[in-house]
Structures are given as structure tokens and as C-alpha cells.
Write a protein that holds these residues in place. Sequence first.
Motif, PDB file in Angstrom:
ATOM      1  N   ILE A  43       0.895  -1.184   0.063  1.00  0.00           N
ATOM      2  CA  ILE A  43       0.085   0.097   0.140  1.00  0.00           C
ATOM      3  C   ILE A  43       0.825   1.443   0.014  1.00  0.00           C
ATOM      4  O   ILE A  43       2.013   1.185   0.607  1.00  0.00           O
ATOM      5  CB  ILE A  43      -1.001   0.168   1.304  1.00  0.00           C
ATOM      6  CG1 ILE A  43      -1.936  -1.329   1.191  1.00  0.00           C
ATOM      7  CG2 ILE A  43      -1.890   1.237   1.322  1.00  0.00           C
ATOM      8  CD1 ILE A  43      -1.472  -2.362   1.680  1.00  0.00           C
ATOM      9  N   LEU A  44       0.567   2.355  -0.690  1.00  0.00           N
ATOM     10  CA  LEU A  44       1.366   3.388  -0.942  1.00  0.00           C
ATOM     11  C   LEU A  44       0.358   4.693  -0.461  1.00  0.00           C
ATOM     12  O   LEU A  44      -0.683   4.550  -0.322  1.00  0.00           O
ATOM     13  CB  LEU A  44       1.689   3.710  -2.477  1.00  0.00           C
ATOM     14  CG  LEU A  44       2.240   2.779  -3.220  1.00  0.00           C
ATOM     15  CD1 LEU A  44       2.463   3.332  -4.666  1.00  0.00           C
ATOM     16  CD2 LEU A  44       3.603   2.347  -2.626  1.00  0.00           C
ATOM     17  N   GLU A  45       1.333   5.508   0.547  1.00  0.00           N
ATOM     18  CA  GLU A  45       0.717   6.739   0.641  1.00  0.00           C
ATOM     19  C   GLU A  45       1.362   7.929  -0.282  1.00  0.00           C
ATOM     20  O   GLU A  45       2.595   8.121   0.124  1.00  0.00           O
ATOM     21  CB  GLU A  45       0.864   7.073   2.164  1.00  0.00           C
ATOM     22  CG  GLU A  45       0.053   8.454   2.613  1.00  0.00           C
ATOM     23  CD  GLU A  45       0.451   8.766   3.936  1.00  0.00           C
ATOM     24  OE1 GLU A  45      -0.049  10.001   4.378  1.00  0.00           O
ATOM     25  OE2 GLU A  45       1.402   8.236   4.770  1.00  0.00           O
ATOM     26  N   LEU A  46       0.497   8.791  -0.877  1.00  0.00           N
ATOM     27  CA  LEU A  46       1.045   9.748  -1.767  1.00  0.00           C
ATOM     28  C   LEU A  46       0.986  10.941  -0.881  1.00  0.00           C
ATOM     29  O   LEU A  46       0.122  11.302  -0.147  1.00  0.00           O
ATOM     30  CB  LEU A  46       0.513   9.526  -3.069  1.00  0.00           C
ATOM     31  CG  LEU A  46       0.258   8.525  -3.898  1.00  0.00           C
ATOM     32  CD1 LEU A  46      -0.298   8.672  -5.321  1.00  0.00           C
ATOM     33  CD2 LEU A  46       1.726   7.788  -3.975  1.00  0.00           C
ATOM     34  N   ALA A  47       2.319  11.841  -1.134  1.00  0.00           N
ATOM     35  CA  ALA A  47       2.331  13.224  -0.422  1.00  0.00           C
ATOM     36  C   ALA A  47       2.029  12.700   0.791  1.00  0.00           C
ATOM     37  O   ALA A  47       1.164  13.596   1.485  1.00  0.00           O
ATOM     38  CB  ALA A  47       1.249  14.112  -0.892  1.00  0.00           C
ATOM     39  N   CYS A  48       2.901  12.025   1.726  1.00  0.00           N
ATOM     40  CA  CYS A  48       2.649  11.452   2.746  1.00  0.00           C
ATOM     41  C   CYS A  48       3.108  12.405   3.883  1.00  0.00           C
ATOM     42  O   CYS A  48       2.779  12.333   5.025  1.00  0.00           O
ATOM     43  CB  CYS A  48       3.476  10.276   3.210  1.00  0.00           C
ATOM     44  SG  CYS A  48       5.244  10.622   3.024  1.00  0.00           S
ATOM     45  N   GLY A  49       3.735  13.780   3.630  1.00  0.00           N
ATOM     46  CA  GLY A  49       4.366  14.850   4.614  1.00  0.00           C
ATOM     47  C   GLY A  49       5.002  13.842   5.568  1.00  0.00           C
ATOM     48  O   GLY A  49       6.080  13.114   5.309  1.00  0.00           O
ATOM     49  N   LYS A  50       4.571  13.991   6.752  1.00  0.00           N
ATOM     50  CA  LYS A  50       5.400  13.401   7.848  1.00  0.00           C
ATOM     51  C   LYS A  50       5.093  11.843   8.313  1.00  0.00           C
ATOM     52  O   LYS A  50       5.686  11.301   9.122  1.00  0.00           O
ATOM     53  CB  LYS A  50       5.201  14.278   9.266  1.00  0.00           C
ATOM     54  CG  LYS A  50       5.401  15.709   9.158  1.00  0.00           C
ATOM     55  CD  LYS A  50       5.280  16.516  10.391  1.00  0.00           C
ATOM     56  CE  LYS A  50       5.797  17.828  10.436  1.00  0.00           C
ATOM     57  NZ  LYS A  50       5.601  18.637  11.767  1.00  0.00           N
ATOM     58  N   GLY A  51       4.449  11.485   7.391  1.00  0.00           N
ATOM     59  CA  GLY A  51       4.259  10.036   7.337  1.00  0.00           C
ATOM     60  C   GLY A  51       3.277   9.604   8.351  1.00  0.00           C
ATOM     61  O   GLY A  51       3.229   8.187   8.735  1.00  0.00           O
ATOM     62  N   GLU A  52       2.417  10.436   8.939  1.00  0.00           N
ATOM     63  CA  GLU A  52       1.528  10.023  10.017  1.00  0.00           C
ATOM     64  C   GLU A  52       0.506   8.796   9.682  1.00  0.00           C
ATOM     65  O   GLU A  52       0.095   7.967  10.351  1.00  0.00           O
ATOM     66  CB  GLU A  52       0.703  11.251  10.702  1.00  0.00           C
ATOM     67  CG  GLU A  52       1.378  12.346  11.213  1.00  0.00           C
ATOM     68  CD  GLU A  52       1.349  13.322  10.285  1.00  0.00           C
ATOM     69  OE1 GLU A  52       1.561  14.619  11.014  1.00  0.00           O
ATOM     70  OE2 GLU A  52       1.693  13.210   9.136  1.00  0.00           O
ATOM     71  N   TYR A  53       0.082   8.932   8.379  1.00  0.00           N
ATOM     72  CA  TYR A  53      -0.897   7.983   8.004  1.00  0.00           C
ATOM     73  C   TYR A  53      -0.253   6.528   7.746  1.00  0.00           C
ATOM     74  O   TYR A  53      -0.576   5.397   8.043  1.00  0.00           O
ATOM     75  CB  TYR A  53      -1.645   8.400   6.698  1.00  0.00           C
ATOM     76  CG  TYR A  53      -3.003   8.195   6.941  1.00  0.00           C
ATOM     77  CD1 TYR A  53      -3.954   9.347   7.605  1.00  0.00           C
ATOM     78  CD2 TYR A  53      -3.690   7.085   6.494  1.00  0.00           C
ATOM     79  CE1 TYR A  53      -5.124   9.160   8.034  1.00  0.00           C
ATOM     80  CE2 TYR A  53      -5.122   6.896   6.827  1.00  0.00           C
ATOM     81  CZ  TYR A  53      -5.828   7.999   7.673  1.00  0.00           C
ATOM     82  OH  TYR A  53      -7.187   7.794   7.784  1.00  0.00           O
ATOM     83  N   SER A  54       0.975   6.390   7.137  1.00  0.00           N
ATOM     84  CA  SER A  54       1.744   5.336   6.869  1.00  0.00           C
ATOM     85  C   SER A  54       2.084   4.707   8.104  1.00  0.00           C
ATOM     86  O   SER A  54       2.026   3.575   8.228  1.00  0.00           O
ATOM     87  CB  SER A  54       3.008   5.780   5.867  1.00  0.00           C
ATOM     88  OG  SER A  54       2.697   6.113   4.651  1.00  0.00           O
ATOM     89  N   VAL A  55       2.471   5.529   9.047  1.00  0.00           N
ATOM     90  CA  VAL A  55       2.915   5.012  10.283  1.00  0.00           C
ATOM     91  C   VAL A  55       1.721   4.377  11.044  1.00  0.00           C
ATOM     92  O   VAL A  55       1.972   3.265  11.730  1.00  0.00           O
ATOM     93  CB  VAL A  55       3.639   5.959  11.240  1.00  0.00           C
ATOM     94  CG1 VAL A  55       3.772   5.497  12.641  1.00  0.00           C
ATOM     95  CG2 VAL A  55       4.962   6.345  10.838  1.00  0.00           C
ATOM     96  N   GLY A  68       5.652   5.143   2.377  1.00  0.00           N
ATOM     97  CA  GLY A  68       4.976   6.701   2.359  1.00  0.00           C
ATOM     98  C   GLY A  68       5.910   7.295   1.314  1.00  0.00           C
ATOM     99  O   GLY A  68       7.292   7.200   1.154  1.00  0.00           O
ATOM    100  N   ILE A  69       5.337   8.209   0.358  1.00  0.00           N
ATOM    101  CA  ILE A  69       6.069   8.776  -0.655  1.00  0.00           C
ATOM    102  C   ILE A  69       5.839  10.333  -0.667  1.00  0.00           C
ATOM    103  O   ILE A  69       4.806  10.772  -0.576  1.00  0.00           O
ATOM    104  CB  ILE A  69       5.363   8.447  -2.059  1.00  0.00           C
ATOM    105  CG1 ILE A  69       5.724   7.032  -2.281  1.00  0.00           C
ATOM    106  CG2 ILE A  69       6.271   9.114  -3.180  1.00  0.00           C
ATOM    107  CD1 ILE A  69       4.860   6.310  -3.524  1.00  0.00           C
ATOM    108  N   ASP A  70       7.057  10.983  -0.738  1.00  0.00           N
ATOM    109  CA  ASP A  70       6.974  12.467  -0.807  1.00  0.00           C
ATOM    110  C   ASP A  70       8.367  13.159  -1.226  1.00  0.00           C
ATOM    111  O   ASP A  70       9.440  12.317  -1.092  1.00  0.00           O
ATOM    112  CB  ASP A  70       6.657  13.285   0.659  1.00  0.00           C
ATOM    113  CG  ASP A  70       6.053  14.439   0.620  1.00  0.00           C
ATOM    114  OD1 ASP A  70       6.789  15.464   0.400  1.00  0.00           O
ATOM    115  OD2 ASP A  70       5.045  14.563   1.082  1.00  0.00           O
ATOM    116  N   LEU A  71       8.417  14.365  -1.599  1.00  0.00           N
ATOM    117  CA  LEU A  71       9.491  14.824  -2.044  1.00  0.00           C
ATOM    118  C   LEU A  71      10.303  15.439  -0.918  1.00  0.00           C
ATOM    119  O   LEU A  71      11.830  15.446  -0.933  1.00  0.00           O
ATOM    120  CB  LEU A  71       9.367  15.686  -3.288  1.00  0.00           C
ATOM    121  CG  LEU A  71      10.766  16.401  -3.992  1.00  0.00           C
ATOM    122  CD1 LEU A  71      11.626  15.379  -4.501  1.00  0.00           C
ATOM    123  CD2 LEU A  71      10.343  17.645  -4.939  1.00  0.00           C
TER     124      LEU A  71
END
Length: 216
Positions: A43-55, A68-71
Motif C-alpha cells: 500500500i502506498l501513501e502519496l504526498a505523505c508529509g510526515k508520514g502519520e498515515y503510513s505509520v 510513504g512517498i514525498d519529495l
Amino acid sequence: MGKDKLRKFTEIDTFANVYQLEEGKALKGKWVQEHFKNENPLILELACGKGEYSVGLSRLFPEKNFIGIDLKGNRIWRGARTGVDEGIENLAFLRIQIEDIVDYFGENEVDEIWITFPDPQPQESREKKRLTFPGFLNKYKQLLKPGGKINLKTDNDGLYQYTVDTVEALGLVCHKKTDQLYTSPYYDEVLSIKTHYERIYLKHDKNINYIQFSLV
């Protein structure tokens, strides 16, 4: 660049759960086997920022893998640091431009995508930058397994309505949609995960929108 940002950029280079540019390309089509070393869903999280959702998702579902994916590396640092400190083995981060996502994942490699509070790109001239623009959806279609779901959670009513209209215009399958998530029947432990920005929006009584759909 401030000293704190420099420190975070330097530190993520040492994290085994963070990949950047060519490192990530080398794992295209092999993320589950070579990084996570299992056969579990991805499962991918796009524009994850600080990754709260991925975590949060990785804690809830140890039987699934999350990236989690972000630049912005200084933002990714927070989620990656948590993953390292807690020893979360089903969590990783990828620092890339989302526009290049097809260079990093193989066909049918991804089971589900989350897009959580992305930049809504409200200007009409920036429509192509919206993460639910048809051009992006075509990219996701190359990665997702048949029937794979896309979830958008946003405070921005304009982006939500744009996505609803796009789903309808393209004849996609809509599973769930609401412009009042916290009073809807869809609200559960997954959707109760909150990002930093979501907490701010909720303090100001901002409604939260949610839509889940599949590409056909």
C-alpha cells in the motif's frame, strides 16, 4: 537551508527504511520481495508529509506493507525516524517526485493507494498537478492490481468535488464518498488516523471529505 533541515537530510541517508531516486528505481517490481522480504500486500501513501498515515496504517496492519512517498526529506524524516525507533518492519519511505512514480513501481505491484491531505492545487492553471487529475490516475492504473482502491482524504471541498466529478466522468467505480467523514457510517479506526494538518483543520471545525474508488 536551516541546520535542522540539514541534519534531517543527512540522517535519512542512514535509514534503512528510506530510499531516494536511483535506490528506489532499483526496487521497481521487487519492493515486497527485496525490501520487505515477504509476499504481503503493498500500500502506498502519496504526498505523505510526515508520514502519520503510513505509520498509523503500519501499526494497525502488520500483515501488510506500507510505503510513504514525498519529495521533502525533512518531512519524511519524522515518519522514518518513528519507524526506526519502533522497529516497524512493514514501513518504508520513498523520496521522489510523484510525477515519476511509474519509474519506481512495476505493473500490478501495488494493492492500494492513499492520498492524504495533498496540496489541492486550486488554481485552474494547475489542474494537472492535482493528484486525482486523470493523468495521474493513468499512472496509478499501471501500478495497481485489478480492482485496487484509491482513497482520498482532504479538507479541501474543491479538490473533493473535483475528484467526485472526475470519477463520475471517467465511469470509475465509487465505493464510498462523504463530505462529512466524522459523522458518516464510514468512520472507523483506519479513517480515524489523523495527520498533523488534519488536527489543525478539526480544531477550526473544518469538515473532512473522503472518497474511495477503483480504476476500471
